[in-house]
Design a protein around this motif. Structure first.
Motif, PDB file in Angstrom:
ATOM      1  N   GLU A 356       1.290  -1.057   4.870  1.00 48.77           N
ATOM      2  CA  GLU A 356       1.289  -1.105   3.397  1.00 48.77           C
ATOM      3  C   GLU A 356       0.449  -2.281   2.904  1.00 48.77           C
ATOM      4  OE1 GLU A 356       5.222  -1.210   1.947  1.00 48.77           O
ATOM      5  OE2 GLU A 356       5.768   0.796   2.688  1.00 48.77           O
ATOM      6  N   GLU A 360      -2.962  -2.171   0.571  1.00 46.54           N
ATOM      7  CA  GLU A 360      -3.112  -2.931  -0.674  1.00 46.54           C
ATOM      8  C   GLU A 360      -4.431  -3.716  -0.661  1.00 46.54           C
ATOM      9  OE1 GLU A 360       0.199  -5.429  -1.404  1.00 46.54           O
ATOM     10  OE2 GLU A 360       1.673  -3.789  -1.364  1.00 46.54           O
ATOM     11  N   LYS A 364      -7.883  -3.362  -3.156  1.00 46.59           N
ATOM     12  CA  LYS A 364      -8.445  -4.437  -3.975  1.00 46.59           C
ATOM     13  C   LYS A 364      -9.957  -4.582  -3.832  1.00 46.59           C
ATOM     14  CE  LYS A 364      -4.297  -7.335  -3.898  1.00 46.59           C
ATOM     15  NZ  LYS A 364      -3.729  -8.652  -3.482  1.00 46.59           N
TER      16      LYS A 364
END
Length: 503
Positions: A356, A360, A364
């Motif tokens: 996870e 993320e 970005k």
């Protein structure tokens, strides 16, 4: 101006230090050379005395051998010789050797007979000698006689009688020399035209391969002398100088080390100063872009007509958020690196899903215009780890940003992770970018360092990314390594312990 002035000062200090090292080396070398010559002369004198002692020992051995049945007598006469128009005063030494087995008179003491015979000659020379009697005559000028004392005359007579009874032998002297650890290159005998009263020494060869000739008169009256030639080993000389040489070398090495270390320290300080100057210029340049973007956003927000365009509005807001993230990242790096100089980076560890977190970090990333970006995750689907989530996110984000920046038009990034059997977490980030030149690989983790490739290609950055990543990895008690081939890509491998028990 200050930096240029400092450069000139540093160059002057470098030159002055080098001159000091050269001057010191020359003076120290000359002093050692002079000390070596002095020690060599001292050793020569001792060796000369030893050889003379060996020659005298050889004569003493001959003197102790059984003597033939002979008596010796002598007389000294001053005579005038007419040489041209001048009368020259000379001295005549006469030696008589009587073999007692051959003299004729019976009932007469041999020594008394010899002395009476010498007295009967008066000033005349013997015309015919009795059977068993030998006669020797030697002459010396007036000056030579004045230089000779009574003791020297007695010594000359003793040497003559010893050599007359037992002639000199080279082998005997060579044996004595070897017993004193002296190896003679040659032992020769010579006969001079005049009387030789004193031994002498003559040096030959070079300063590093010296040879010495010692002359010893074993028969003064007849001018017979033995010449011993021997090579002088420098090993005893060096041993005599060992303590002085050792102290000199140690002090010289220490002084030169201090001077060289001073130069290296100054050069390092100059290098750091140059990096700081470059960092400031790069930092100013990097801060201009987000500031310009934010100014543009503010101007856009002041225009009511443009604010009605929802697409432009979202694009401007996204750019603003991106530049603000960049500013936040810059200041975080500076804060953590500055903090690391005084204390350890504080960690707040927690349990979370690594996949996870990686997703993320991928979300970005922004794909630069004109580049085709592809990122894939390879690894366990649901791996729970324990680490500082924020710092680990910064580690992965920085590696992804670098992989995107230092790449070709088509970018492929593979993120792999696994829990090893030894309790270590391994994360690998591989790309197909431009790679790292061999000359730059040793500086990759240095603070503020930027390669010439990055400067030439105008790739943005302040030279803190990888040093920041290394700092955070080491704060977790881990290590980071890389493999890179210029033009093909780079692979970074991170190892983080999971069983250290630290919170």
């Amino acid at each position: 101006m200050y930096f240029c002035s400092m450069e000139r000062r540093i160059k002057f200090i470098h030159g002055l230090t080098i001159c000091a090292i050269v001057a010191y080396s020359i003076v120290q070398g000359y002093w050692l050379y002079s000390r070596y010559r002095l020690s060599l002369e001292e050793y020569k004198s001792e060796l000369y005395s030893t050889i003379i002692a060996c020659a005298e020992e050889e004569m003493a051995i001959r003197n102790t051998l059984p003597h033939p049945p002979r008596f010796y007598g002598n007389r000294l006469k001053k005579i005038l010789e007419i040489r041209g128009d001048d009368a020259v005063e000379t001295w005549r030494y006469e030696v008589f050797a009587l073999d007692t087995l051959h003299y004729i008179p019976k009932g007469t003491d041999a020594q008394t007979y010899l002395l009476d015979y010498i007295a009967s000659l008066h000033d005349s020379l013997p015309t015919k000698l009795p059977k068993g009697l030998e006669y020797f005559v030697f002459t010396c000028d007036s000056k030579g006689h004045e230089d000779m004392g009574t003791n020297q005359l007695v010594e000359a007579l003793n040497r003559f009688t010893v050599d007359h009874q037992h002639p000199f032998q080279k082998e005997r002297l060579d044996s004595i020399l070897r017993s004193r650890s002296i190896t003679a290159q040659s032992i020769t005998t010579t006969k001079a035209d005049t009387m030789i009263w004193q031994p002498s020494m003559q040096a030959d060869g070079s300063i590093w391969h010296p040879v010495m000739q010692v002359s010893y008169p074993y028969d003064i009256f007849e001018g017979q002398e033995v010449v011993v030639t021997t090579a002088i080993s420098i090993s005893p000389v060096i041993r005599r100088m060992a303590y002085t040489l050792l102290m000199t070398v140690l002090l010289s090495v220490f002084l030169i080390f201090c001077l060289v270390y001073q130069i290296l320290t100054i050069r390092k300080q100059r290098h750091i100063e140059a990096i700081r100057q470059e960092f400031l210029h790069t930092m100013i340049h990097e801060l201009k872009r987000p500031i310009s973007t934010l100014k543009m956003c503010v101007s856009f927000m002041g225009n009511e007509r443009m604010m009605q365009d929802e697409e432009s509005k979202q694009r401007i807001l996204a750019s603003s958020y991106h530049e603000l993230d960049n500013l936040t990242s810059y200041f975080s790096k500076l804060r953590d690196i500055t903090l690391s100089d005084a204390t350890e980076i504080p960690l707040v560890k927690s349990d979370f899903s690594l996949r996870e977190l990686i997703e993320e970090c991928i979300g970005k990333q922004n794909s630069p215009t004109g580049k085709e970006l592809k990122m894939e995750i390879v690894g366990d689907d649901d791996l729970k780890i324990r680490a500082d989530r924020i710092h680990l996110a910064n580690i992965i984000c920085n590696l992804l940003e670098n992989a995107i920046k230092y790449s070709h038009e088509a970018v492929t990034i593979r993120i792999d992770y696994q829990q090893r059997t030894d309790g270590l977490l391994q994360i690998t980030v591989a790309d197909n970018g431009i790679g790292i030149a061999k000359a730059d690989q040793r500086y990759v983790f240095d603070k503020f360092y930027r390669s010439e490739t990055a400067k030439d290609k105008a790739i943005p950055g302040i030279g803190l990314g990888l040093s920041y990543v290394k700092l955070l990895v080491e704060a977790h008690g881990g290590t980071i390594t890389f493999e890179s081939t210029e033009g093909q890509g780079t692979t970074f491998t991170i190892i983080i312990p999971q069983t250290d028990g630290k919170d």
